[in-house]
Write an enzyme that holds these catalytic residues in place. Structure first.
Site, PDB file in Angstrom:
ATOM      1  N   ASP A  86       0.819  -1.219   0.000  1.00  0.00           N
ATOM      2  CA  ASP A  86       0.000   0.000   0.000  1.00  0.00           C
ATOM      3  C   ASP A  86       0.849   1.264   0.000  1.00  0.00           C
ATOM      4  OD1 ASP A  86       0.750   0.437   2.737  1.00  0.00           O
ATOM      5  OD2 ASP A  86      -0.840  -0.917   3.362  1.00  0.00           O
ATOM      6  N   GLU A 106       7.461  -7.670  -2.372  1.00  0.00           N
ATOM      7  CA  GLU A 106       5.995  -7.799  -2.313  1.00  0.00           C
ATOM      8  C   GLU A 106       5.585  -8.794  -3.391  1.00  0.00           C
ATOM      9  OE1 GLU A 106       2.866  -8.162  -1.510  1.00  0.00           O
ATOM     10  OE2 GLU A 106       2.678  -6.116  -0.699  1.00  0.00           O
ATOM     11  N   ASP A 155       6.210  -5.635   7.110  1.00  0.00           N
ATOM     12  CA  ASP A 155       4.871  -5.058   7.121  1.00  0.00           C
ATOM     13  C   ASP A 155       3.926  -6.022   6.430  1.00  0.00           C
ATOM     14  OD1 ASP A 155       2.558  -3.625   6.813  1.00  0.00           O
ATOM     15  OD2 ASP A 155       3.382  -2.205   5.369  1.00  0.00           O
ATOM     16  N   PRO A 162       3.789 -12.193   1.465  1.00  0.00           N
ATOM     17  CA  PRO A 162       4.618 -13.365   1.673  1.00  0.00           C
ATOM     18  C   PRO A 162       4.018 -14.387   2.639  1.00  0.00           C
ATOM     19  CG  PRO A 162       5.885 -11.332   1.841  1.00  0.00           C
ATOM     20  CD  PRO A 162       4.443 -10.963   1.875  1.00  0.00           C
TER      21      PRO A 162
END
Lengths: 283, 283
Positions: A86, A106, A155, A162
């Site tokens: 994000d 990501e 995060d 993941p």
């Protein structure tokens, strides 16, 4: 119109937020991502029906994940971020001019594309030349890196990105290895309030305590998350999270925040008695 | 069975808790009181449809209202409590052997009777000989008292009990007068997160700042309250809430708590940047 998003926090508790519009939906191999527009929380990003972030309170989560390690480390130049599609953590990191490079791992680049389009308040920095996005499994990325990063920020709720591998002992051990000798890692510790979440808090803590010489837990209030009460882990090879905070140095930077202050930094490591006890049980 | 209690936190946000049973209901001139039994939160006390306390998280609220002033005051003997019909504050106060007398002003004695019957975990101390319950309007009770109390605890959301009068400047001025020269008052400051609650936070703070030389705000996470984030006011004639905390003295008492610790005491006065700003605006 009565149009509501509801998230079950436990089998027996749920939070509901009134919606205006459903503005994005995508299903891929990893999960289902949705973005809603709501009168109270603004834009809401969900993964598999769980809130990842909302426009109204994302500042709390992203500031606490970023400024805590960045205020302790004296010269954080190379940063690794897991998840964070994000863009909120990257936005906060880019407030530090000494940051030279941000590697972002990501697996779900669909989130990144959706965030760039629909969540500009958060994703604005993802196109910055300092940022490199690696679409890869977290463990596979980190496994062979040695002594490269000043700060690692994990995060991910495990909901998207993941996932599972982020919670394994091997993963935390690899993060240790990938950090420089004075590196710092922060991660989510979930919420300790409901029984079913508490186990995740304890598991994360146990694995990190086994991998790092310094390991402390800190807290924040995040109203859109289960129980509104959230923990983070600060793990480090050298720096203590409060003794090594140079408040004067950070305050002279002139970074504008809505949640983080250097006073709050110190206060956030003072935990309730019941949380101290449940962490101690696995130390 | 799908049987739920739902509380609107704002027009556009609601928290729902699954229920097992509705075990008490009473309507009087002041309000409607209900007690429910729930699998996640245990017993739930509501007034006019708003949660007053739940068995699962009442320890947070009651410990933070009580131990913060009691740990700062060196010799708290005479205590005045407004509201508190559920008994939680009195239960915590009775852990201090030097407390000689607790005056409790609760206009709604129906709450007291229901709590004694259905909420024994909280109301157990209400029959203690040190406790005197005055069924009276709060302002009428306090108006003519001078220099009598060491600690005043205002435990009322305004939902039930003394209500409106608890928020007036005259009321806080009368509390100031009723305290001894080194007296401490604590009260609820509501939640600063949602716009509609924030005004109450600011109003309470403004009136107390005008009445007391020392006035600080502290925080706790209370999952069953709106946004899960709650503020309290510490107002005092002499003692500073953290500089005058004698942690060693309090820890030697051996009081068992689930939330309060002397570290958390200090940490709870470190507020988020957005809360600091909204309080500063009315100081």
């Amino acid at each position: 119109m009565d149009f509501w998003f509801t998230e079950r926090h436990t089998e027996d508790v749920q939070l509901s937020i009134r919606l205006d519009k459903h503005i994005f939906s995508e299903e891929n191999d990893n999960n289902r991502i949705d973005i809603f527009e709501s009168p109270e929380y603004g834009k809401i990003l969900t993964a598999d029906g769980y809130i990842v972030m909302t426009e109204k309170d994302e500042f709390i989560y992203h500031e606490m994940m970023t400024h805590i390690p960045m205020a302790v480390h004296p010269n954080p130049q190379r940063i690794l971020v897991f998840g964070a599609g994000d863009g909120g953590v990257v936005r906060e990191l880019l407030k530090y001019p000494e940051v030279e490079r941000i590697d972002m791992v990501e697996v779900n680049t669909g989130v990144v594309e959706a965030a760039k389009k629909y969540l500009p308040f958060s994703a604005g920095g993802l196109d910055d030349p300092k940022v490199t996005i690696h679409q890869q499994n977290a463990l596979r990325y980190i496994r062979h890196i040695v002594g490269e990063y000043d700060v690692i920020i994990i995060d991910s709720a495990g909901y998207y990105g993941p996932g599972e591998s982020l919670l394994s002992r091997e993963f935390y051990g690899s993060c240790y290895k990938a950090l420089k000798d004075d590196g710092i890692m922060v991660n989510q510790h979930q919420s300790p309030f409901y029984d079913e979440d508490r186990v995740e808090t304890q598991n994360a803590h146990k694995r990190i305590v086994n991998s790092f010489p310094i390991s402390r837990v800190y807290q924040a209030h995040i109203p859109s998350y289960p129980s509104g009460y959230w923990l983070f882990g600060f793990a480090s090879k050298k720096y203590h999270p409060t003794d090594d905070l140079d408040a004067k140095r950070w305050n002279e930077r002139g970074i504008i925040t809505n949640y983080y202050t250097t006073n709050l930094h110190r206060g956030s490591f003072a935990l309730p008695a019941y949380v101290e006890r449940l962490l101690k049980r696995v130390e």
